[in-house]
Design an enzyme around this catalytic site. Structure first.
Site, short mmCIF file in Angstrom:
data_model
loop_
_atom_site.label_atom_id
_atom_site.label_comp_id
_atom_site.label_asym_id
_atom_site.label_seq_id
_atom_site.Cartn_x
_atom_site.Cartn_y
_atom_site.Cartn_z
N LYS A 14 0.63 -1.24 -0.09
CA LYS A 14 -0.20 0.04 -0.13
C LYS A 14 0.65 1.35 -0.10
O LYS A 14 0.54 2.28 -0.67
CB LYS A 14 -0.69 -0.03 1.23
CG LYS A 14 -1.79 -1.09 1.24
CD LYS A 14 -2.98 -1.16 2.44
CE LYS A 14 -2.26 -0.90 3.81
NZ LYS A 14 -1.76 -2.24 4.22
N ARG A 90 -9.86 -0.04 8.54
CA ARG A 90 -9.72 -1.36 8.81
C ARG A 90 -10.62 -2.31 9.71
O ARG A 90 -10.61 -3.31 9.81
CB ARG A 90 -8.30 -1.37 9.77
CG ARG A 90 -6.98 -1.38 8.89
CD ARG A 90 -5.88 -1.21 10.16
NE ARG A 90 -4.52 -1.97 9.81
CZ ARG A 90 -3.72 -1.29 9.20
NH1 ARG A 90 -3.61 0.05 8.89
NH2 ARG A 90 -2.43 -2.01 9.02
N ARG A 129 11.48 -5.86 4.62
CA ARG A 129 11.21 -4.42 5.35
C ARG A 129 11.71 -4.24 6.46
O ARG A 129 12.44 -3.26 6.96
CB ARG A 129 9.67 -4.02 5.02
CG ARG A 129 9.63 -2.62 5.43
CD ARG A 129 8.14 -2.05 5.04
NE ARG A 129 7.50 -2.90 6.08
CZ ARG A 129 5.96 -2.71 5.87
NH1 ARG A 129 5.30 -1.98 5.00
NH2 ARG A 129 5.11 -3.51 6.60
N ARG A 135 11.90 -1.37 11.09
CA ARG A 135 10.47 -1.17 11.31
C ARG A 135 10.16 -2.25 12.56
O ARG A 135 10.03 -3.30 12.50
CB ARG A 135 9.23 -1.27 10.32
CG ARG A 135 7.88 -0.59 10.69
CD ARG A 135 7.02 -0.74 9.49
NE ARG A 135 5.73 -1.01 9.95
CZ ARG A 135 4.85 -0.78 9.27
NH1 ARG A 135 4.88 -0.40 8.07
NH2 ARG A 135 3.47 -1.44 9.81
N ARG A 146 -0.59 -9.58 13.26
CA ARG A 146 -1.27 -8.80 12.32
C ARG A 146 -2.01 -9.30 10.99
O ARG A 146 -3.00 -8.88 10.72
CB ARG A 146 -0.01 -7.72 11.84
CG ARG A 146 0.61 -6.48 12.67
CD ARG A 146 1.92 -6.33 12.31
NE ARG A 146 1.90 -5.35 11.21
CZ ARG A 146 3.13 -5.15 10.38
NH1 ARG A 146 4.11 -5.90 10.62
NH2 ARG A 146 3.24 -4.46 9.28
P1 AMP Z 1 0.19 0.01 8.77
O1 AMP Z 1 1.52 0.99 8.74
O2 AMP Z 1 -0.75 0.79 8.19
O3 AMP Z 1 0.66 -1.32 8.63
O4 AMP Z 1 -0.18 0.35 10.47
C1 AMP Z 1 0.84 -0.05 11.55
C2 AMP Z 1 -0.22 -0.32 12.68
O5 AMP Z 1 -0.73 0.74 13.15
C3 AMP Z 1 -1.09 -1.35 12.61
O6 AMP Z 1 -0.86 -2.57 13.01
C4 AMP Z 1 -2.24 -0.68 13.76
O7 AMP Z 1 -1.69 -1.24 15.05
C5 AMP Z 1 -1.96 0.70 13.80
N1 AMP Z 1 -3.08 1.21 12.62
C6 AMP Z 1 -2.76 1.71 11.40
N2 AMP Z 1 -4.02 2.13 11.01
C7 AMP Z 1 -4.81 1.91 11.74
C8 AMP Z 1 -6.36 1.82 11.59
N3 AMP Z 1 -7.11 2.25 10.68
N4 AMP Z 1 -7.06 1.37 12.80
C9 AMP Z 1 -6.36 0.87 13.72
N5 AMP Z 1 -5.12 0.82 13.94
C10 AMP Z 1 -4.51 1.21 13.13
#
Ligand code: AMP
Length: 191
Positions: A14, A90, A129, A135, A146
């Site tokens: 993404k 999400r 990554r 990260r 996740r």
């Molecule tokens: P991402 O970078 O989109 O993979 O997000 C990393 C982490 O941030 C996720 O595993 C969640 O813990 C949190 N997170 C990001 N976006 C959301 C969302 N829309 N709702 C809830 N938690 C989020």
């Protein structure tokens, strides 16, 4: 206006594809994961709350996440040609909130581009990554959590958006340029 959700499991590309889409369509990019990581880096109150959820591979509670997105839209989205939402929604309540947040700004969501990638490829990409960027949640234990959260809480959104004719599935496996071409072919049909 062109408002898109870039949808997919963690590791589906993404972020990578968003960066290319903002160049092509002049859209504003909002990654909720990046917003949260920035709070953690700056050691804000919100960052402290977010850290424990992220480290456990769990979602930040809907009410909090929705109010964060409302703030980000208020500060960043006014006057833009449109927004790419990356990592939001999400959950179904987040999808309903997004509709309302856009409606109150006089706009709507145009399409949800779903990057479909086999699970082994997702895991391999996230492990790479993790090595390249450090990260913290890209370690095998958190990756598995996740992916569970994705299957249980997030993937029902595919049916939700298919049911209202907004889901655009795209093969997200393989070469970055080919995937980008698949996405733009889909967007150009609706745009
Ligand atoms: P991402 O970078 O989109 O993979 O997000 C990393 C982490 O941030 C996720 O595993 C969640 O813990 C949190 N997170 C990001 N976006 C959301 C969302 N829309 N709702 C809830 N938690 C989020």
């Amino acid at each position: 206006m062109l408002n898109l959700v870039l949808f997919g499991a963690p590791g589906s590309g993404k972020g990578t594809q968003s960066a290319k889409l903002i160049d092509k369509y002049g859209l504003h990019h909002i990654s909720t994961g990046e917003v949260l990581r920035d709070h953690i880096k700056r050691e804000t109150e919100l960052g402290k709350i977010a850290q424990s959820y992220i480290a456990n591979g769990q979602l930040i509670p809907d009410e909090l996440m929705i109010s964060i997105l409302d703030d980000v839209l208020e500060k960043e989205a006014a006057g833009k040609k449109g927004v790419i939402f990356d990592g939001f929604p999400r959950t179904i309540p987040q999808a309903e909130a997004l509709k309302e947040l856009l409606r109150k700004r006089g706009t709507d969501l145009h399409a949800v581009v779903g990057l479909e990638v086999p699970e082994e490829e997702l895991i391999e990409r996230m492990l790479n990554r993790g090595k390249e960027t450090g990260r913290a949640d890209d370690n095998l234990e958190t990756i598995k959590k996740r992916l569970d959260v994705y299957h249980n809480q997030t993937s029902p959104l595919k049916d939700y958006y298919s049911g209202i004719g907004k889901y655009l599935p795209v093969n997200g496996s393989g070469n970055i340029e080919d995937i980008f071409n698949n996405i733009t072919a889909g967007i150009d049909k609706i745009n």
